[in-house]
Design an enzyme around this catalytic site. Structure first.
Site: not given
Length: 370
Positions: A196, A260, A286-287
């Protein structure tokens, strides 16, 4: 090219079938499947699918007893990966015999074994270990009477070399180790080997350009004198940090930065000989978790400047949301004259792409990255 397709949902299967792909070239490789999705696969002849638990077998038996099943295992090793998928997917190799026995009792057809070493494999030995463990499970299935003839070695293959991890292994290095392990443990010519390599194929095809919407100089406590006054001339060790707030972040193309940090490395349009400064790039929401990268060296930038990130083809705009009602990126196809075809896709946050004051000619330089 002989490519086939790994699908994770009903919609993905539907899209591939609509392209005219034969169902035999699709593996439904999500082990956690709703009954309705399994029935859709059955109705459309997508017979190859994975499982990793008893409940999965019961559901498949109920609506698709003729399916061709692939047992997904969770390889056990201490090799480093950025994101261990084994916490969510795959059975422990020691439990494989019980699942195979249950499949036999249910009169289901198991044809092979699959694994995934994890996202962002950092040590090539992870593939060798997983292939060896797969051989043991493979042999258990053969001993029970299953026609085992397929091994799916999963993903975890890098695209372009990532600049800021402790180990920069390449696709070629992984291939060398994996091929040797396959020769050692799966020498049979009638065993089909699939993989994959999605990230390997698509990473370098995409570039993201973001615009600085706010700049702030952040001075922490280390730049204060013992009396609490600001230092007029801070040393290199306590230089103020340039904080750049850009119009895309972890709720857009940079979700991987949550697991990561620093995985996407910024580039700029400044001259290479300009002085570099401690910098941090934040997303627009706003985070406070909306952090793209910190402690990176960049030249002096200002509001309105562009920053771009190469090799953004995997796990980027497909995971974007509209948190805080922030607009999603707008995509631009870039055609290289020397190829005569659309060979790359670059994208910009949609609000700035439509801004008449934005100099889009600067972002056109990204077209040379294919």
């Amino acid at each position: 090219m002989g490519l086939s397709f790994d699908c994770a949902s009903k919609i993905e299967i539907q899209k591939i079938l609509e392209l005219g792909v034969d169902p035999s070239r699709i593996i439904y490789a999500n082990t956690n499947k709703p009954l309705s999705f399994i029935k859709y696969a059955a109705d459309n002849g997508v017979s190859m699918m994975t499982f990793d638990c008893e409940d999965g077998l019961i559901k498949i038996k109920k609506v698709y007893p003729d399916a061709k099943l692939v047992l997904r295992i969770s390889p056990q090793s201490n090799y480093k990966v950025k994101l261990d998928l084994g916490k969510k997917f795959g059975c422990h190799p020691l439990k494989a015999s019980k699942l195979l026995e249950m499949a036999m009792n249910l009169k289901l057809n198991v044809i092979g074994v699959s694994f995934h070493v994890g996202h962002g494999c950092l040590e090539t030995g992870a593939f060798a270990a997983a292939i060896e463990q797969s051989r043991k499970v493979f042999d258990i299935g053969l001993a029970m009477g299953f026609d085992m003839h397929l091994l799916d070695i999963g993903g975890g293959f890098p695209g372009e070399i990532i600049q800021n991890v402790e180990t920069n292994i390449t696709f070629e290095e992984i291939a060398e180790v994996a091929n040797k392990a396959l020769d050692d443990f799966f020498p049979e010519k009638d065993v089909r080997i699939i993989a994959e390599p999605g990230q390997y194929y698509v990473s370098s095809a995409f570039t993201v350009a973001v615009n600085i919407i706010t700049k702030k100089i952040f001075t922490d406590k280390d730049t204060l004198s013992p009396d609490g006054d600001f230092l007029d001339k801070p040393t290199v060790q306590n230089e103020p940090t340039r904080m750049y707030y850009v119009n895309d972040g972890i709720y857009g193309c940079f979700l991987l930065c949550l697991t990561d940090p620093g995985c996407f490395v910024p580039s700029h349009f400044k001259d290479s000989d300009e002085e570099l400064h401690n910098s941090t790039i934040w997303g627009p929401t706003c985070d406070s978790l909306d952090l793209v990268i910190e402690n990176v060296k960049l030249p002096e930038l200002t509001t309105g400047d562009w920053i771009f990130f190469k090799d953004m083809g995997a796990y980027s705009f497909t995971t974007a949301s509209s948190f805080n009602s922030m607009p999603k990126v707008k995509e631009y196809f870039i055609c290289e004259k020397n190829y005569g075809i659309c060979s790359a896709l670059n994208y910009l946050p949609i609000d700035l792409a439509s801004n008449e004051n934005v100099d889009l000619n600067r972002s056109v330089r990204l077209k040379y990255h294919t």
